[in-house]
Design a protein around this motif. Structure first.
Motif, PDB file in Angstrom:
ATOM      1  N   GLY A 767      -3.287  17.192  27.630  1.00 47.28           N
ATOM      2  CA  GLY A 767      -1.481  17.344  28.210  1.00 47.28           C
ATOM      3  C   GLY A 767      -1.614  17.032  29.955  1.00 47.28           C
ATOM      4  O   GLY A 767      -0.261  16.832  30.296  1.00 47.28           O
ATOM      5  N   HIS A 768      -2.209  16.897  30.555  1.00 44.49           N
ATOM      6  CA  HIS A 768      -2.119  17.214  32.189  1.00 44.49           C
ATOM      7  C   HIS A 768      -2.064  15.777  32.116  1.00 44.49           C
ATOM      8  O   HIS A 768      -2.970  14.978  31.886  1.00 44.49           O
ATOM      9  CB  HIS A 768      -3.785  17.446  32.279  1.00 44.49           C
ATOM     10  CG  HIS A 768      -3.893  17.698  33.413  1.00 44.49           C
ATOM     11  ND1 HIS A 768      -4.117  17.185  34.755  1.00 44.49           N
ATOM     12  CD2 HIS A 768      -4.330  19.005  34.640  1.00 44.49           C
ATOM     13  CE1 HIS A 768      -3.668  17.890  35.867  1.00 44.49           C
ATOM     14  NE2 HIS A 768      -3.768  18.922  36.124  1.00 44.49           N
ATOM     15  N   SER A 769      -1.530  15.591  33.293  1.00 41.32           N
ATOM     16  CA  SER A 769      -1.280  14.182  34.005  1.00 41.32           C
ATOM     17  C   SER A 769      -2.154  13.477  34.151  1.00 41.32           C
ATOM     18  O   SER A 769      -1.680  12.010  34.362  1.00 41.32           O
ATOM     19  CB  SER A 769       0.004  14.305  34.761  1.00 41.32           C
ATOM     20  OG  SER A 769      -0.328  14.889  35.958  1.00 41.32           O
ATOM     21  N   SER A 770      -3.466  14.373  34.633  1.00 34.97           N
ATOM     22  CA  SER A 770      -4.392  13.291  35.465  1.00 34.97           C
ATOM     23  C   SER A 770      -4.831  11.969  34.157  1.00 34.97           C
ATOM     24  O   SER A 770      -5.551  11.169  34.378  1.00 34.97           O
ATOM     25  CB  SER A 770      -5.378  14.218  36.016  1.00 34.97           C
ATOM     26  OG  SER A 770      -5.940  14.823  34.773  1.00 34.97           O
ATOM     27  N   TYR A 771      -4.505  12.464  32.639  1.00 29.19           N
ATOM     28  CA  TYR A 771      -4.994  11.627  31.638  1.00 29.19           C
ATOM     29  C   TYR A 771      -4.064  10.177  31.813  1.00 29.19           C
ATOM     30  O   TYR A 771      -3.456  10.112  30.782  1.00 29.19           O
ATOM     31  CB  TYR A 771      -5.084  12.603  30.105  1.00 29.19           C
ATOM     32  CG  TYR A 771      -5.936  13.270  30.556  1.00 29.19           C
ATOM     33  CD1 TYR A 771      -7.192  12.584  30.292  1.00 29.19           C
ATOM     34  CD2 TYR A 771      -6.644  14.501  30.701  1.00 29.19           C
ATOM     35  CE1 TYR A 771      -8.363  13.732  30.288  1.00 29.19           C
ATOM     36  CE2 TYR A 771      -6.998  15.289  31.264  1.00 29.19           C
ATOM     37  CZ  TYR A 771      -8.929  14.632  30.266  1.00 29.19           C
ATOM     38  OH  TYR A 771      -9.999  15.657  30.618  1.00 29.19           O
ATOM     39  N   HIS A 772      -4.105   9.595  32.732  1.00 26.04           N
ATOM     40  CA  HIS A 772      -2.702   8.774  33.111  1.00 26.04           C
ATOM     41  C   HIS A 772      -3.594   7.714  31.893  1.00 26.04           C
ATOM     42  O   HIS A 772      -2.344   6.624  31.585  1.00 26.04           O
ATOM     43  CB  HIS A 772      -3.122   8.066  34.136  1.00 26.04           C
ATOM     44  CG  HIS A 772      -4.410   7.737  35.323  1.00 26.04           C
ATOM     45  ND1 HIS A 772      -4.972   8.760  35.484  1.00 26.04           N
ATOM     46  CD2 HIS A 772      -4.954   6.417  35.371  1.00 26.04           C
ATOM     47  CE1 HIS A 772      -6.202   8.160  36.324  1.00 26.04           C
ATOM     48  NE2 HIS A 772      -6.027   6.922  35.898  1.00 26.04           N
ATOM     49  N   ASN A 773      -4.835   7.381  31.478  1.00 24.45           N
ATOM     50  CA  ASN A 773      -4.807   6.185  30.530  1.00 24.45           C
ATOM     51  C   ASN A 773      -4.637   6.708  29.011  1.00 24.45           C
ATOM     52  O   ASN A 773      -4.677   5.750  27.683  1.00 24.45           O
ATOM     53  CB  ASN A 773      -6.576   5.809  30.420  1.00 24.45           C
ATOM     54  CG  ASN A 773      -6.540   5.334  31.995  1.00 24.45           C
ATOM     55  OD1 ASN A 773      -5.854   4.328  32.653  1.00 24.45           O
ATOM     56  ND2 ASN A 773      -7.441   5.182  32.570  1.00 24.45           N
ATOM     57  N   ILE A 774      -4.277   7.413  28.400  1.00 25.43           N
ATOM     58  CA  ILE A 774      -4.190   8.184  27.209  1.00 25.43           C
ATOM     59  C   ILE A 774      -2.623   7.634  26.231  1.00 25.43           C
ATOM     60  O   ILE A 774      -1.569   7.769  26.853  1.00 25.43           O
ATOM     61  CB  ILE A 774      -4.169   9.752  26.935  1.00 25.43           C
ATOM     62  CG1 ILE A 774      -5.562  10.069  27.442  1.00 25.43           C
ATOM     63  CG2 ILE A 774      -4.049  10.087  25.016  1.00 25.43           C
ATOM     64  CD1 ILE A 774      -5.687  11.778  27.162  1.00 25.43           C
ATOM     65  N   THR A 775      -3.680   6.802  24.927  1.00 23.05           N
ATOM     66  CA  THR A 775      -2.351   6.037  24.625  1.00 23.05           C
ATOM     67  C   THR A 775      -1.771   6.590  23.311  1.00 23.05           C
ATOM     68  O   THR A 775      -0.953   6.584  23.087  1.00 23.05           O
ATOM     69  CB  THR A 775      -1.863   4.535  24.653  1.00 23.05           C
ATOM     70  OG1 THR A 775      -3.318   4.159  23.888  1.00 23.05           O
ATOM     71  CG2 THR A 775      -2.927   3.852  26.148  1.00 23.05           C
ATOM     72  N   LYS A 776      -2.993   7.164  23.070  1.00 22.35           N
ATOM     73  CA  LYS A 776      -2.847   8.111  21.589  1.00 22.35           C
ATOM     74  C   LYS A 776      -3.147   9.037  21.126  1.00 22.35           C
ATOM     75  O   LYS A 776      -4.729   9.692  21.394  1.00 22.35           O
ATOM     76  CB  LYS A 776      -3.461   6.949  20.664  1.00 22.35           C
ATOM     77  CG  LYS A 776      -3.294   7.306  18.852  1.00 22.35           C
ATOM     78  CD  LYS A 776      -3.851   6.138  18.440  1.00 22.35           C
ATOM     79  CE  LYS A 776      -4.136   6.547  16.705  1.00 22.35           C
ATOM     80  NZ  LYS A 776      -4.411   5.160  15.853  1.00 22.35           N
ATOM     81  N   VAL A 777      -2.165  10.000  20.862  1.00 21.75           N
ATOM     82  CA  VAL A 777      -3.030  11.481  20.158  1.00 21.75           C
ATOM     83  C   VAL A 777      -2.948  11.998  18.853  1.00 21.75           C
ATOM     84  O   VAL A 777      -1.940  11.679  18.389  1.00 21.75           O
ATOM     85  CB  VAL A 777      -2.553  12.584  21.306  1.00 21.75           C
ATOM     86  CG1 VAL A 777      -2.476  13.371  20.680  1.00 21.75           C
ATOM     87  CG2 VAL A 777      -2.824  12.323  23.040  1.00 21.75           C
ATOM     88  N   LEU A 778      -4.323  12.474  18.539  1.00 24.64           N
ATOM     89  CA  LEU A 778      -3.503  12.644  16.608  1.00 24.64           C
ATOM     90  C   LEU A 778      -4.543  14.149  16.788  1.00 24.64           C
ATOM     91  O   LEU A 778      -5.457  14.932  17.252  1.00 24.64           O
ATOM     92  CB  LEU A 778      -4.415  12.293  15.667  1.00 24.64           C
ATOM     93  CG  LEU A 778      -4.762  12.982  14.671  1.00 24.64           C
ATOM     94  CD1 LEU A 778      -3.418  12.937  14.111  1.00 24.64           C
ATOM     95  CD2 LEU A 778      -5.534  11.871  13.860  1.00 24.64           C
ATOM     96  N   MET A 779      -3.318  15.991  16.197  1.00 27.08           N
ATOM     97  CA  MET A 779      -3.485  17.251  16.322  1.00 27.08           C
ATOM     98  C   MET A 779      -3.429  17.869  15.232  1.00 27.08           C
ATOM     99  O   MET A 779      -2.413  17.317  14.861  1.00 27.08           O
ATOM    100  CB  MET A 779      -3.172  17.500  17.903  1.00 27.08           C
ATOM    101  CG  MET A 779      -3.388  17.432  19.260  1.00 27.08           C
ATOM    102  SD  MET A 779      -2.209  18.165  19.839  1.00 27.08           S
ATOM    103  CE  MET A 779      -3.211  20.023  20.208  1.00 27.08           C
ATOM    104  N   GLY A 780      -4.799  17.773  14.134  1.00 26.42           N
ATOM    105  CA  GLY A 780      -4.866  18.260  13.371  1.00 26.42           C
ATOM    106  C   GLY A 780      -4.993  17.129  12.229  1.00 26.42           C
ATOM    107  O   GLY A 780      -5.717  15.928  12.610  1.00 26.42           O
ATOM    108  N   GLY A 781      -5.229  17.292  10.779  1.00 22.44           N
ATOM    109  CA  GLY A 781      -5.276  16.375  10.073  1.00 22.44           C
ATOM    110  C   GLY A 781      -5.450  16.818   8.561  1.00 22.44           C
ATOM    111  O   GLY A 781      -4.116  16.994   7.860  1.00 22.44           O
TER     112      GLY A 781
END
Length: 1014
Positions: A767-781
């Motif tokens: 969740g750090h703002s330095s990851y400015h390219n992240i468009t998709k996050v999946l946590m869990g399954g």
């Protein structure tokens, strides 16, 4: 490559490979002390240098002069043999364990055999090269493109299907607004050869409104030579209507500048090929002082040319409709009235036009070929013939496309021709094709660029030149126009053979180097296997279009292929009914590409480790495969390893030795010293996606840090997966958190997936703002992927580019609060600024969603909440962009619907306490399931004006409810009522829009009705 105006001969590509081989240290070491071999190689170099200058002329003449074609083919065949010999030397020298012994034993039988073979082939090449003098070949003449020289004249009555294109271009030409920051407006028309770029330019050039708008017009056919002096002189001569004697560029440009300074002009530069920015910049300098509103129009096949000169987006021409193509064909065929009324002839003619696939030049050429001939038999003959059977004098489609081919650099020609191995209408996967080109040695290294990067540039260049067209819906998938595919087949010649249809297939030639078999054709595999001994030097075998639904009975095919074809560089057994791979695979020392995807293999032979040159190994979908060979660490040239969908228990030892790996789909962490996660540390060049599984085998954070994930800047998609562990509840939460902390990826990451994490808290990098390219996050399954111990969410609201978020299986999470939006010291004003889809699922302890006063989710389009039985309270109230709300199995949720006026789809299932006071006015689809919900929604439907609602489904209600047909909005087309026994549905009056009425287990009857109105 981009600067090469006249394309090199295709044979130059194999010559370059041979030159590189002769210059390699491995070959140099092998010949050390062998004077005979050294002299042989010098002779070969001298011969190849001598012939290189004549190849372009030979390639041009081969279409019409059979003797030249035979000479070229014979030379190419010999060059392939020489390359195979040098590749063998290279491989043996590189893999010899005791090089000193190997190099010192000149009388070694194997060495002498290679030297003898090399002497024979060099003698043969010298003999072939000497024959060039008898063929009248010249050094690098220009391509004869006289047939392609264009003028501004056009017969407008012959033009069909370009009315809208003409309107767009004319509008741009008549627009005097200055939107180019003072530069002369340049309008490119882009499209494949034969699509009608010149014709469209001619149409607008002669448009009456265009003529009135400009003081003068000029037409220049740039064609094969981009000569700044020539183009400038032509424009001056058009303005003055007299010959220009100047030859100095400076004087010419000053003269043109003066003539343009007081006039509003329109100049067409037709058939432009040059991609050199400096050359264009030089040409356009005198134009900058023209009167406001002056325009330049260029036509080109290359998007790269357009990008160099354009000041407005290029106008890309599309193919003609079938009807417009038929009109073009009919016009040029000059069919009489009687012929037009001949239904049989018309039917055949329309089928011929279908072969044109919307290409107007093809329709024109085929129409001209049949001009004045109304013999149905002859037309049928043309229909069933392949385009390459026509001579150049009778049809210009092949020359039209051939020009595009000749302008390709030599390195691209072989890449293009390679596509002839695939059937027409094949959907090309860009990444796969690049790997195949790489295996065939078509990619020429450039500076520090990787071979994959070079291949990417090659492919993009072919797209820009209209040899490929992007698929309409699928990313990285491309298609090829049939006529372009025909072109590839023509130039593939005897070296390419596609086993497809028995009746249309010639015999396999002894020179064949590239084989494919189309499983959807009727060419028997047994017949192809029967000629393998004839084509033993074949480099390629591809099985195309085979899948599990197509019967394949040749179980011995792999053994036959491996025993006969020892020079293979590309081998695909994809979807073969193969449960084991013969040990003889290890004898294919030239092999660079091996595809065993979707086979039944359980293990792979240890001999696989002998394949020193192997670059690509595809095992995706091999669901029975449980272990890789121990010798994998010997595949030091391996660049692409795809083990997606396998059942590997762990990685083989020593993966860190494969330092050239560019792609590794999965890494299964082992427990042994040589297959732990630290092996990833040495793989610094990994790109694309990576999935790391069995992370429970990582003991501590030190091990995790040795993977050096933060340094892998080429990884754009990362999956981290812990397996289900019976001792999961006894793990040290701090150690788990530290391990995940040390697996922190590089900030270039675009997609992140984490499953089965066992800690109670999460590290700060998530969740750090330095990851400015992240468009998709999946946590869990699913069951094995939930966060069973975690009781908090990271501050994902700070990811500035996040578009898609799914959170599933957080079994202990009770509250989603402020930390979800931002951390305590953040100054983010709008959390989740780009989020479009948000999904919560399977969170049994989640009780409260504290949305607080954040101005969050301004772009959220879809909100899904499934299986959160304890959730109560309110949902975020203000979701201005929400279009789809889906809530299921949230029995305690008592919230009102969010204030979201844009909602078009609403699904509420078994969430009976959700309060429905009113329905969104723009609703298109409404799905309601559950007693209280149905009771609330029926009156809401009656009281809300739902003029957009087209689909309504209600179910699972035992209450007595009155629901007359007249209360259903007039726009509804589908109505489904299920398991509502006491619902009283009154069919009275008429509903004009209702097409489907389905009632099941409701209203005391079951029926489904399909009708135009009820």
């Amino acid at each position: 490559m981009a600067a090469e105006l006249v394309g090199g001969a295709v044979l130059s590509s194999i010559l370059n490979v041979v030159f590189d081989r002769m210059s390699s240290p491995e070959v140099a070491n092998w010949i050390k002390g062998k004077k005979l071999t050294q002299k042989l190689l010098e002779r070969l170099k001298t011969t190849l240098y001598a012939v290189q200058a004549f190849l372009i002329d030979a390639e041009q003449k081969q279409i019409k002069e059979r003797a030249v074609k035979d000479w070229l083919d014979t030379l190419k065949d010999a060059m392939y043999v020489a390359d195979d010999l040098l590749d063998e030397v290279f491989t043996k020298a590189a893999t010899q364990k005791d090089p000193g012994t190997f190099f010192s034993r000149y009388l070694n039988l194997q060495d002498r055999e290679i030297a003898n073979c090399m002497e024979e082939i060099i003698d043969k090449i010298e003999s072939i090269v000497k024959q060039k003098d008898t063929l009248g070949l010249r050094e690098i003449p220009k391509e004869n493109m006289s047939w392609r020289i264009t003028t501004s004249l056009v017969e407008r009555s012959n033009i069909y299907g370009r009315e809208k294109d003409k309107e767009v271009i004319v509008k741009l030409l008549l627009d005097d607004a200055d939107t180019t920051d003072g530069d002369i407006p340049v309008i490119p028309i882009v499209g494949m050869g034969g699509i009608g770029k010149t014709t469209l330019a001619q149409l607008v050039y002669h448009d009456d409104e265009v003529k009135k708008n400009f003081d003068f017009q000029a037409w220049v056919c740039v064609s094969e030579e981009f000569d700044v002096i020539k183009v400038t002189k032509t424009i001056i001569e058009t303005i003055t209507s007299r010959s220009c004697k100047l030859t100095d560029l400076n004087l010419l440009q000053h003269d043109l500048k003066e003539k343009l300074a007081r006039r509003k002009f329109f100049v067409v530069l037709d058939d432009s090929w040059n991609e050199d920015y400096d050359a264009w910049n030089s040409l356009l300098k005198p134009f900058q002082n023209g009167v406001k509103g002056s325009k330049i129009l260029i036509t080109t096949r290359s998007k790269k040319v357009a990008s160099v000169v354009q000041t407005v987006p290029p106008h890309e021409l599309s193919l003609l409709s079938h009807e417009d193509c038929w009109l073009v064909f009919s016009k040029h065929a000059r069919l009489s009235t009687d012929s037009m009324q001949n239904t049989t002839l018309g039917k055949v003619g329309r089928n011929i036009v279908k072969k044109c696939n919307g290409l107007p030049l093809a329709a024109q050429a085929l129409g001209s070929l049949l001009r004045g001939n109304s013999d149905v038999k002859y037309w049928n003959h043309i229909l069933k013939s392949e385009i390459w059977e026509f001579s150049d004098d009778r049809i210009k489609v092949v020359p039209a496309l051939r020009i595009s081919y000749y302008y390709l650099p030599s390195c691209l020609k072989e890449c293009f021709v390679y596509c002839s191995l695939y059937p027409k209408d094949h959907e090309f996967d860009k990444d796969e094709l690049i790997l195949l080109w790489m295996a065939e040695n078509f990619l020429q290294p450039v500076g520090k660029k990787s071979m994959e990067e070079v291949g990417d540039e090659y492919f993009d260049e072919l797209v820009a030149r209209s040899f490929f067209q992007p698929h309409s819906t699928r990313e990285k998938i491309f298609v090829m126009h049939d006529l372009v595919h025909d072109l590839a087949m023509i130039f593939g010649g005897d070296f390419y053979f596609r086993a497809e249809e028995v009746e249309n297939t010639v015999e396999v030639d002894i020179k064949t180097r590239h084989l494919s078999h189309n499983a959807k054709g009727n060419y028997p595999m047994s017949k192809l296997l029967g000629v393998c001994d004839k084509v033993k030097h074949t480099r390629t075998f591809l099985e195309v279009n085979l899948d599990w639904g197509i019967p394949f009975n040749m179980e011995n095919a792999p053994c036959i292929l491996l025993s006969q074809l020892k020079y293979l560089r590309v081998l695909s057994f994809k979807c073969f009914p193969l449960d084991s791979l013969p040990d003889s695979i290890g004898e294919l020392i030239h092999l660079r590409y091996l595809d065993l995807s979707k086979t039944y293999v359980v293990t792979l032979p240890e001999s696989l480790g002998n394949l020193y040159n192997l670059q690509t190994l595809k095992l995706n979908g091999c669901s029975n495969l449980k272990i890789l060979p121990a010798g994998m660490q010997n595949l030091v040239n391996l660049r692409h390893l795809d083990i997606t969908g396998t059942c590997l228990h762990e990685m083989p030892k020593g993966m860190s030795k494969l330092k050239g790996l560019q792609f590794l789909s999965d890494y299964i962490v082992g427990k042994h010293e040589e297959n732990k996660i630290k092996e990833l540390g040495a793989l610094a060049n990994l790109h694309q996606s990576l999935s790391i599984t069995k992370l429970e085998n990582v003991v501590n954070s030190n091990e995790a840090s040795e993977a050096r994930m933060c340094d892998k800047d080429g990884i754009n998609s990362l999956s981290l997966w812990w397996s289900v562990d019976k001792d999961e509840n006894t793990v040290d939460s701090q150690i788990e958190r530290d391990i995940l902390d040390k697996l922190r990826p590089h900030s270039n990451l675009k997609e992140l997936q984490i499953r089965g994490y066992r800690g109670t808290t999460l590290p700060d990098w998530l969740g750090h703002s330095s990851y400015h390219n992240i468009t998709k996050v999946l946590m869990g399954g699913f069951l094995s992927g939930g966060f069973r111990n975690c009781c908090m969410l990271p501050s994902l609201g700070e990811l500035p580019s996040l578009k898609h978020l799914k959170i599933k299986g957080f079994e202990r999470l009770g509250i989603v609060g402020a930390e979800f939006y931002q951390n305590h010291d953040s100054c983010v004003e709008t959390p989740f600024p780009m989020l479009e889809t948000l999904w919560f699922e399977s969170m049994p302890c989640w009780k409260e969603w504290r949305s607080l006063e954040f101005n969050a989710f301004p772009r959220l389009r879809k909100l899904t909440i499934w299986g959160c039985p304890m959730l109560t309270g309110d949902l975020p109230n203000h979701l201005p962009s929400l279009k789809y709300l889906d809530i299921r199995n949230c029995e305690q949720l008592s919230s009102c619907l969010p204030r979201a006026p844009a909602i078009t789809k609403l699904c509420l299932l078994h969430s009976n306490n959700v309060r429905i006071l009113e329905l969104p006015p723009l609703l298109h689809e409404l799905l309601i399931k559950g007693k209280n919900l149905v009771e609330a929604v029926v009156p809401a439907i009656k009281n809300t004006q739902l003029s957009c609602l087209t689909s309504l489904s209600i179910s699972d209600c035992s209450s007595h409810i009155l629901f007359p047909l007249s209360s259903i909005p007039a726009s509804v087309k589908k109505l489904r009522i299920s398991s509502c026994r006491n619902l009283e549905f009154q069919i009275e009056g008429q509903h004009d829009s209702l097409h489907i009425l389905e009632i099941s287990n409701s209203c005391d009857f079951d029926f489904t009705c399909y009708m135009k109105n009820v």
